[in-house]
Design an enzyme around this catalytic site. Structure first.
Site, PDB file in Angstrom:
ATOM      1  N   HIS A  78       1.068  -1.377   0.412  1.00 28.73           N
ATOM      2  CA  HIS A  78      -0.067   0.048   0.010  1.00 28.73           C
ATOM      3  C   HIS A  78       0.788   1.430  -0.118  1.00 28.73           C
ATOM      4  O   HIS A  78       0.696   2.219  -0.728  1.00 28.73           O
ATOM      5  CB  HIS A  78      -0.732   0.159   1.276  1.00 28.73           C
ATOM      6  CG  HIS A  78      -1.760   1.330   1.450  1.00 28.73           C
ATOM      7  ND1 HIS A  78      -1.562   1.681   2.248  1.00 28.73           N
ATOM      8  CD2 HIS A  78      -2.816   2.614   0.487  1.00 28.73           C
ATOM      9  CE1 HIS A  78      -2.022   2.892   2.457  1.00 28.73           C
ATOM     10  NE2 HIS A  78      -3.100   3.270   1.966  1.00 28.73           N
ATOM     11  N   GLU A 109      -3.497   7.752   7.441  1.00 30.83           N
ATOM     12  CA  GLU A 109      -5.098   7.299   6.771  1.00 30.83           C
ATOM     13  C   GLU A 109      -4.635   5.929   7.836  1.00 30.83           C
ATOM     14  O   GLU A 109      -6.363   5.940   7.540  1.00 30.83           O
ATOM     15  CB  GLU A 109      -4.230   6.833   5.732  1.00 30.83           C
ATOM     16  CG  GLU A 109      -5.463   5.876   4.620  1.00 30.83           C
ATOM     17  CD  GLU A 109      -5.172   5.151   3.149  1.00 30.83           C
ATOM     18  OE1 GLU A 109      -3.908   5.921   2.733  1.00 30.83           O
ATOM     19  OE2 GLU A 109      -5.809   4.573   2.640  1.00 30.83           O
ATOM     20  N   GLU A 120       2.176   2.302  -3.803  1.00 29.25           N
ATOM     21  CA  GLU A 120       0.932   2.112  -4.485  1.00 29.25           C
ATOM     22  C   GLU A 120       0.463   4.044  -4.147  1.00 29.25           C
ATOM     23  O   GLU A 120       0.474   4.446  -4.888  1.00 29.25           O
ATOM     24  CB  GLU A 120       0.042   2.055  -4.225  1.00 29.25           C
ATOM     25  CG  GLU A 120      -1.246   2.355  -4.600  1.00 29.25           C
ATOM     26  CD  GLU A 120      -2.847   2.466  -4.119  1.00 29.25           C
ATOM     27  OE1 GLU A 120      -2.522   3.768  -3.344  1.00 29.25           O
ATOM     28  OE2 GLU A 120      -3.425   2.176  -2.758  1.00 29.25           O
ATOM     29  N   HIS A 121       1.543   4.490  -2.849  1.00 31.82           N
ATOM     30  CA  HIS A 121       0.856   5.862  -2.893  1.00 31.82           C
ATOM     31  C   HIS A 121       2.448   6.779  -3.132  1.00 31.82           C
ATOM     32  O   HIS A 121       2.241   7.314  -3.770  1.00 31.82           O
ATOM     33  CB  HIS A 121       0.967   5.941  -1.152  1.00 31.82           C
ATOM     34  CG  HIS A 121      -0.160   6.257  -0.529  1.00 31.82           C
ATOM     35  ND1 HIS A 121      -0.506   7.233   0.103  1.00 31.82           N
ATOM     36  CD2 HIS A 121      -1.252   5.796  -0.882  1.00 31.82           C
ATOM     37  CE1 HIS A 121      -1.396   7.267   0.403  1.00 31.82           C
ATOM     38  NE2 HIS A 121      -1.768   5.912   0.414  1.00 31.82           N
TER      39      HIS A 121
END
Lengths: 479, 466
Positions: free
Chosen positions: A105, A185, A108-109
């Site tokens: 993840h 997040e 991904e950012h």
């Protein structure tokens, strides 16, 4: 009929994460979450590996393979001159090494940060300047990037996406603030959400040491330490055309797409060996497990139960369809058995729902949740659910409820095809989790074919064993 | 499986529909039934799904005093039995068609959304017509839905975003109906009666305050008689209370509700512009640059990209019928609330004083015009747009005119509207969490070093902040 809370919970049952959370005047911005499904080798499911067409139907997607072996799926939809362009990588949170959770993840950012050609932060701005919208999401078994944009800008987004497949450049200057963003997040999705904390603890019990037992976003203490080098190592190992597929949905045909796809993606050489996912088998609980969470922020209790279940890839489409029908009959809506028993007749719950999640590769689960009425308690709801489950196992299902459930499932499948992006997502997540495009296309037929015996067999498979995980979210204990 | 995969993805993608321009070929037809009921129709045969959205003026702000939550309670009950069909029979008949109907309210409107497979059209429309014209409000259904709403109200009171919004509206609107929660309170909910529900239905679900949008494989000739069959029995005229116009007071006020959340939820805002205001379109473009443009906005740049202080920060315009707000929100760890707010205030002030650059304006226009078609690529989205255009009285040709209105916005327009909306330091802020309100981070909290400029053009004048 009121479903707001039910849907909110439904969406919490799985976890895919978006690169950015959007809020605007026009739209409430919901949580971004999703489940996903199935089996050891996804080879048979890859576009291009199966020479047969998806189906002899002009609405069926078209599949082909590029010169370098990268698979492509095209989903025609000519209502508006726009396309949704997606690149899916066959790697997700379940492929992280222990100690480095959250890396899929995090990367991904970081994919939005820049390449030799694109300055840091300019990727999304360039898409926006061209009238497009972009984002990305991560789940256990995949990571995907997408843009929705006017058809004539497709070459632009393809060139940019192809560029960042191998050309990502990262320095601490961009990586470290983004790590803080990811930690925010995590606070938003997990730490600020008591129900999410409960589900996180329940998944750990259900899936044990298997990676599905931890959150896609990772363990906070590990995310805090992820480095630029970690991200680049992961990127170089997994981001390569032989580990990716391209999906384009919208105002385009295979014949139009193919030369573009060859030009931008077919020319990229593999830079790492094809990744074969080998994960430890899920070791289901040996006995009933219970997680009780007290939280000072909670006044109203929540009850949840997860039952071990196969993934769709593991079960095959027939059994997966039967599990979907079972979930619909038992707790799918207001005519379902659980709603009628708990909410209408016995008045022990204000809402109740059941679902089958077969959308991950290695294993799935079957879930039930209930919210008691104000002042009610979880034990009454739990008892009433047990009675209904036992009754279903004993008597099976009736013809009228079977028909109704199938009608509703088929209708909602057709409704979902209304939206280009959701359709592209359905195909992409299937292909990433061992399910073929043909199965997705023909899903209404699988649902229509389910019999009462199939539902009963599925119910026995899920409910006969007692190795469930039950979760209770409760207010803080008063001293 | 599709359904599984798709349902869940809807959440992820709702973020998609920011703005929109249309299919070149899309034709909106005004269909008027023999009985005089008007609907806007887009005939679209790509998927065998007919979608209908209906909007009635008269949302929760019209709830009578002491009857707060009546619109919301009604929204749960229109599909709980109608005509000769009790709740269970109605639901079973509906399920057997595969059609789906839902009712909801916001402050200004009561809305219905309905979809059916094209081959079940007549049965499904008949059930919908029964629901809106002859709802039963049987006592057992009323009590069940009342209990569900009570649970929702109680759970909302645990939700930091909901609490922050309530606090903000209360601070901004005081005793005006806009300050009341749409769901009502546990107390008001307990007092609502079956007679109140019938009165709501009679007062709000009428023909002269109704807008209808239909999209799917259906012709005008087929739709026209269906409109009369579905809606013809509604009363001709609604009976709505007069809602006073209201402004957000220009004041500085910060409401903090302490709750043990590690991340504070922050809502900020001030007076905005009504949709009919000639400056609305320039304001919309201005807001895109300020905080509407997801990855591209100034707020995202300053708060998220440069400093990693938040996952989400945004601003938006909320034009209501009787008031308007310019609002924003932020989620950040408690330690950095003060710092983030100070950055946001600086950006509001910088916009008020300096407007936007040529490049920002050009980029905003290409995004806003270029992405307009993305609002029209599903039947559901098209129906939503058609309803919005009708309720805002923008005209049936709006879709064709809209991009030219964006293109016409000048830097001077934006400077004017930015001053109008953002000048002065007044801001109403509500926060739920355990915020550190100091601009300084507490001892031991590290802020990443500010990155060097990345070669992107500098936005606005550096000295323009307050």
């Amino acid at each position: 009929m009121l479903l707001s809370h039910e849907f909110r919970l439904r969406h919490l049952t799985a976890t895919a994460l978006l690169a950015v959370f959007l809020v605007s005047a026009a739209d409430a911005a919901p949580q971004a979450t999703l489940p996903s499904s199935p089996a050891a080798s996804a080879q048979g499911a890859e576009p291009g590996s199966d020479p047969r067409p998806v189906a002899q139907d002009p609405r069926a997607p078209e599949m082909f393979r590029l010169a370098n072996g990268m698979g492509v799926l095209v989903i025609p939809d000519h209502r508006a001159p726009v396309v949704t362009h997606m690149v899916w990588y066959r790697v997700g949170a379940a492929d992280e090494t222990p100690g480095k959770t959250g890396l899929a993840h995090f990367l991904e950012h970081l994919m939005f940060k820049g390449t030799e050609k694109i300055a840091p932060g300019e990727f999304s701005k360039t898409i926006a300047r061209n009238g497009g919208q972009d984002n990305a999401f991560t789940n256990y078994d995949f990571t995907a990037y997408y843009q929705a944009i006017a058809k004539d800008r497709l070459p632009l987004v393809m060139s940019m996406e192809a560029d960042r497949m191998t050309g990502l450049r990262l320095t601490d200057k961009e990586v470290l603030p983004e790590r803080d963003v990811v930690l925010e997040e995590l606070r938003m999705r997990l730490e600020n959400e008591p129900v999410a904390l409960l589900q996180s603890a329940m998944n750990a019990k259900l899936y044990g040491k298997h990676p599905y037992g931890r959150d896609v976003i990772g363990v906070k203490s590990e995310v805090e330490k992820l480095s630029t080098a970690d991200a680049l190592d992961f990127y170089r190992r997994f981001y390569t055309p032989n580990n990716a597929i391209l999906i384009v949905a919208g105002d385009i045909t295979g014949a139009e797409l193919k030369p573009l796809a060859e030009k931008y993606y077919g020319s990229i050489p593999d830079r790492a060996p094809t990744y074969v996912r080998k994960r430890p088998a899920v070791e289901w609980p040996k006995a009933p497990e219970r997680v009780t969470l007290h939280d000072p922020r909670v006044q109203e209790p929540t009850w949840l139960r997860f039952y071990p279940a196969p993934s769709q890839a593991g079960a095959g489409p027939r059994e997966a369809a039967a599990l979907d029908v079972l979930a619909e009959i038992l707790g799918g809506g207001t005519t379902s058995r659980l709603y009628q028993a708990l909410v209408v007749r016995e008045k022990v719950a204000s809402s109740v729902q059941s679902w089958y999640d077969g959308d991950n590769l290695d294993a799935g689960d079957f879930g039930i949740y209930a919210l008691p009425r104000l002042g009610g308690n979880l034990a009454d709801a739990e008892k009433a659910i047990a009675v209904e489950v036992a009754r279903l196992l004993k008597d099976g299902v009736a013809a009228d409820e079977l028909d109704r459930a199938k009608t509703q499932l088929v209708a909602s499948d057709i409704y979902a095809r209304d939206t280009q992006q959701t359709l592209a997502y359905a195909y992409g997540s299937a292909l990433m989790t061992g399910v073929s495009a043909r199965e997705v296309f023909e899903w209404p037929d699988y649902i229509r074919a389910v019999t009462a015996d199939d539902v009963l067999a599925a119910a026995h498979k899920v409910f006969d064993k007692s190795n469930t995980v039950t979760g209770e979210l409760l207010p803080e204990e008063k001293p | 499986m599709m359904r599984r995969r798709l349902l869940s993805f809807c959440a992820a993608l709702a973020a998609f529909s920011l703005m929109a321009a249309p299919a070149e070929a899309m034709k909106i037809e005004r269909v008027v039934s023999p009985g005089g009921i008007e609907a806007w129709l887009v005939e679209e045969s790509a998927v065998p799904v007919i979608v209908m959205h209906v909007s009635w003026e008269g949302g929760s702000a019209s709830d009578p005093k002491g009857k707060e939550g009546i619109a919301n309670l009604a929204s749960g009950l229109f599909d709980e039995g109608a005509g000769d069909l009790d709740s269970e029979t109605f639901q079973k008949k509906l399920a057997a068609t595969g059609a789906v109907m839902g009712f909801s309210e916001d402050r200004d409107y009561f809305e219905a959304s309905f979809k059916t497979l094209a081959d079940k059209r007549d049965e499904a429309f008949a059930l919908f017509g029964l629901a809106v014209t002859k709802p039963r409000f049987d006592p057992d259904a009323v009590e069940r839905i009342r209990a569900q709403i009570a649970t929702i109200i109680a759970r909302n009171m645990e939700d930091p975003g909901w609490i922050a919004a309530q606090d903000w509206y209360k601070a901004a609107y005081g005793s005006h109906p806009y300050a009341r929660p749409s769901d009502g309170t546990l107390k008001s909910l307990a007092g609502l009666t079956v007679a109140d529900l019938h009165a709501f239905k009679r007062n709000v679900l009428a023909r002269d305050n109704m807008k209808i949008a239909v999209v799917g494989p259906i012709t005008p000739a087929e739709l026209a008689p269906l409109l009369d069959r579905t809606f013809g029995a509604l009363p001709a005229h609604a009976r709505l209370p007069k809602i006073p116009e209201v402004k957000v007071a220009a004041k500085t006020k910060t409401v903090i509700e302490k709750r043990p959340f590690p991340q504070s939820v922050v809502i900020f805002g001030r007076q905005g512009l009504k949709r009919a205001d000639p400056d609305f379109v320039p304001a919309f473009v201005m807001n895109y640059v300020l905080g509407g443009g997801s990855f591209s906005s100034r707020l995202m740049e300053e708060v998220r990209e440069k400093r990693g202080l938040a996952y989400s920060v945004s601003s938006y315009l909320v034009p209501l019928r009787h008031g308007a707000m310019m609002m924003g929100e932020l989620g950040t760890k408690n330690a950095s609330v003060g710092l983030s707010l100070s950055l946001i205030r600086k950006e509001l002030a910088r916009m008020a004083a300096g407007g936007v650059t040529d490049k920002e304006l050009a980029d905003a226009k290409t995004y806003l015009t270029g992405s307009y078609p993305l609002r029209f690529n599903s039947n559901r989205k098209i129906a939503g747009e058609l309803i919005g255009i009708q309720t805002e009285n923008l005209g049936i040709d709006y879709v064709d005119r809209r991009n030219a209105m964006i293109e016409a916005v000048t830097k001077e327009d934006i400077a004017r509207v930015a001053k109008r909306l953002l000048a002065g330091n007044e801001l109403i802020v509500s926060i739920v969490g355990e915020p550190n309100m100091s601009e300084k981070l507490p001892e031991g909290t590290k802020l990443r070093p500010m990155p060097e400029p990345t070669g992107r053009p500098t936005e606005g004048a550096p000295g323009a902040s307050q």
